[in-house]
Design a protein around this motif. Structure first.
Motif, mmCIF file in Angstrom:
data_model
loop_
_atom_site.group_PDB
_atom_site.id
_atom_site.type_symbol
_atom_site.label_atom_id
_atom_site.label_comp_id
_atom_site.label_asym_id
_atom_site.label_seq_id
_atom_site.Cartn_x
_atom_site.Cartn_y
_atom_site.Cartn_z
ATOM 1 N N LYS A 56 -23.885 23.536 -62.043
ATOM 2 C CA LYS A 56 -24.428 23.123 -60.746
ATOM 3 C C LYS A 56 -24.817 21.648 -60.702
ATOM 4 N N ASN A 57 -25.006 21.039 -61.864
ATOM 5 C CA ASN A 57 -25.400 19.628 -61.885
ATOM 6 C C ASN A 57 -24.224 18.665 -62.016
ATOM 7 N N PHE A 58 -23.021 19.181 -62.122
ATOM 8 C CA PHE A 58 -21.864 18.316 -62.347
ATOM 9 C C PHE A 58 -21.756 17.181 -61.318
ATOM 10 N N ASP A 59 -22.089 17.469 -60.074
ATOM 11 C CA ASP A 59 -21.950 16.465 -59.009
ATOM 12 C C ASP A 59 -22.922 15.303 -59.174
ATOM 13 N N TYR A 60 -23.922 15.456 -60.021
ATOM 14 C CA TYR A 60 -24.965 14.434 -60.147
ATOM 15 C C TYR A 60 -24.895 13.675 -61.470
ATOM 16 N N TYR A 61 -23.905 13.966 -62.287
ATOM 17 C CA TYR A 61 -23.793 13.294 -63.579
ATOM 18 C C TYR A 61 -23.562 11.789 -63.401
ATOM 19 N N PRO A 62 -24.257 10.950 -64.190
ATOM 20 C CA PRO A 62 -23.968 9.510 -64.164
ATOM 21 C C PRO A 62 -22.555 9.249 -64.676
ATOM 22 N N LYS A 63 -21.840 8.392 -64.012
ATOM 23 C CA LYS A 63 -20.426 8.176 -64.338
ATOM 24 C C LYS A 63 -20.218 7.509 -65.696
ATOM 25 N N ASP A 64 -21.190 6.711 -66.134
ATOM 26 C CA ASP A 64 -20.995 5.941 -67.356
ATOM 27 C C ASP A 64 -21.652 6.577 -68.577
ATOM 28 N N ALA A 65 -22.112 7.817 -68.461
ATOM 29 C CA ALA A 65 -22.823 8.464 -69.566
ATOM 30 C C ALA A 65 -21.904 9.393 -70.361
ATOM 31 N N ARG A 66 -22.234 9.573 -71.626
ATOM 32 C CA ARG A 66 -21.585 10.581 -72.460
ATOM 33 C C ARG A 66 -22.478 11.817 -72.418
ATOM 34 N N ILE A 67 -21.955 12.911 -71.861
ATOM 35 C CA ILE A 67 -22.786 14.079 -71.597
ATOM 36 C C ILE A 67 -22.287 15.294 -72.364
ATOM 37 N N THR A 68 -23.224 15.984 -72.995
ATOM 38 C CA THR A 68 -22.974 17.266 -73.634
ATOM 39 C C THR A 68 -23.789 18.318 -72.897
ATOM 40 N N GLY A 69 -23.158 19.428 -72.560
ATOM 41 C CA GLY A 69 -23.858 20.523 -71.886
ATOM 42 C C GLY A 69 -23.794 21.780 -72.733
ATOM 43 N N ILE A 70 -24.929 22.471 -72.860
ATOM 44 C CA ILE A 70 -24.960 23.706 -73.641
ATOM 45 C C ILE A 70 -25.515 24.859 -72.812
ATOM 46 N N ASP A 71 -25.123 26.064 -73.202
ATOM 47 C CA ASP A 71 -25.690 27.276 -72.616
ATOM 48 C C ASP A 71 -25.527 28.402 -73.629
ATOM 49 N N PHE A 72 -26.395 29.411 -73.559
ATOM 50 C CA PHE A 72 -26.296 30.519 -74.524
ATOM 51 C C PHE A 72 -25.532 31.708 -73.968
ATOM 52 N N SER A 73 -25.073 31.593 -72.700
ATOM 53 C CA SER A 73 -24.306 32.661 -72.067
ATOM 54 C C SER A 73 -22.823 32.301 -72.043
ATOM 55 N N GLU A 74 -22.007 33.121 -72.715
ATOM 56 C CA GLU A 74 -20.566 32.857 -72.761
ATOM 57 C C GLU A 74 -19.946 32.870 -71.371
ATOM 58 N N ARG A 86 -11.692 21.910 -62.653
ATOM 59 C CA ARG A 86 -11.339 21.747 -61.237
ATOM 60 C C ARG A 86 -11.830 20.415 -60.687
ATOM 61 N N LYS A 87 -13.036 20.027 -61.090
ATOM 62 C CA LYS A 87 -13.632 18.796 -60.567
ATOM 63 C C LYS A 87 -13.342 17.581 -61.448
ATOM 64 N N GLN A 88 -12.682 17.826 -62.597
ATOM 65 C CA GLN A 88 -12.348 16.757 -63.546
ATOM 66 C C GLN A 88 -13.601 15.989 -63.984
ATOM 67 N N VAL A 89 -14.582 16.750 -64.401
ATOM 68 C CA VAL A 89 -15.847 16.181 -64.883
ATOM 69 C C VAL A 89 -15.749 15.938 -66.385
ATOM 70 N N LYS A 90 -16.244 14.793 -66.829
ATOM 71 C CA LYS A 90 -16.241 14.479 -68.256
ATOM 72 C C LYS A 90 -17.530 15.006 -68.887
ATOM 73 N N VAL A 91 -17.430 16.151 -69.552
ATOM 74 C CA VAL A 91 -18.579 16.746 -70.228
ATOM 75 C C VAL A 91 -18.069 17.663 -71.337
ATOM 76 N N GLU A 92 -18.719 17.613 -72.474
ATOM 77 C CA GLU A 92 -18.407 18.515 -73.581
ATOM 78 C C GLU A 92 -19.316 19.726 -73.478
ATOM 79 N N LEU A 93 -18.745 20.914 -73.437
ATOM 80 C CA LEU A 93 -19.515 22.137 -73.256
ATOM 81 C C LEU A 93 -19.517 22.967 -74.532
ATOM 82 N N ASP A 94 -20.704 23.402 -74.950
ATOM 83 C CA ASP A 94 -20.848 24.161 -76.188
ATOM 84 C C ASP A 94 -21.757 25.372 -75.980
ATOM 85 N N LEU A 95 -21.447 26.441 -76.710
ATOM 86 C CA LEU A 95 -22.274 27.643 -76.716
ATOM 87 C C LEU A 95 -23.414 27.435 -77.709
#
Length: 205
Positions: A56-74, A86-95
């Motif tokens: 839900k926060n993808f639309d607010y990510y700073p364009k010049d930041a290196r972002i890692t996102g985590i969640d405990f729900s697969e 779909r939105k071509q967001v630059k973020v590394e996602l990890d469980l």
């Protein structure tokens, strides 16, 4: 008996495909503007988003930041990955569980979470992990709904809490500001525009 991480994870896995729809009205009326305000406070290049959920926060990510996102729900992460692609967001996602992060100490300039600590079984443990992985001088930014300071409303929230936890695994009566203050941050402040129930918390390591 309080639900543990496995119980809460199962509940979020169950509702993941419907999560955005379930919160669509509240998102449009209230949460969207708060998310924008939250992410406007991000400093530094390396950012960790805890409890990325469905993205839900993808639309607010700073364009010049290196972002890692985590969640405990697969299942929530699966939704986030589809949205990222779909939105071509630059973020590394990890469980990963916020109560036991696999990152090294002092890794991130900003650690950020929105409406996450209502669902963490041991919130102090999770908050101490955020402190640990945040760089010295870095910040932890939290947007959380908390127990009302008004006695009648607080009583109602406490009464309803077991039902809400049973349905979606989220507590509506957490005292997250006090929990953050119990951690060894050098400073903790609450954004002046915060309401009685929604708090934007800024903590500095």
């Amino acid at each position: 008996m309080k639900p543990n991480s496995a119980d809460i994870k199962r509940r979020y896995n169950r509702i993941a495909p419907y999560f955005d729809g379930m919160e669509a009205v509240m998102e449009g009326l209230f949460f969207k503007s708060w998310r924008k305000r939250l992410w406007g406070k991000v400093n530094g290049h390396h950012v960790l988003e805890v409890g990325v959920g469905t993205g839900k926060n993808f639309d607010y990510y700073p364009k010049d930041a290196r972002i890692t996102g985590i969640d405990f729900s697969e299942k929530m992460l699966s939704e986030a990955r589809r949205k990222r692609d779909r939105k071509q967001v630059k973020v590394e996602l990890d469980l990963m569980d916020v109560q036991s992060l696999s990152f090294a100490d002092n890794s991130f300039d900003t650690v950020i979470a929105s409406f996450v600590f209502c669902s963490v079984p041991s919130p102090i443990k999770g908050l101490r992990e955020l402190y640990r992985v945040c760089k010295p001088g870095g910040q932890v930014l939290l947007l959380e709904h908390v127990l009302s300071s008004k006695p009648m409303i607080a009583d109602a929230m406490n009464l309803l809490n077991p039902i809400v936890v049973g349905l979606v695994g989220a507590n509506i009566n957490r005292q997250t500001v006090k929990n953050v203050q119990a951690c060894p941050f050098s400073s903790v402040r609450v954004d002046e525009d915060s309401s009685d129930i929604i708090k934007l918390i800024e903590a500095r390591k």
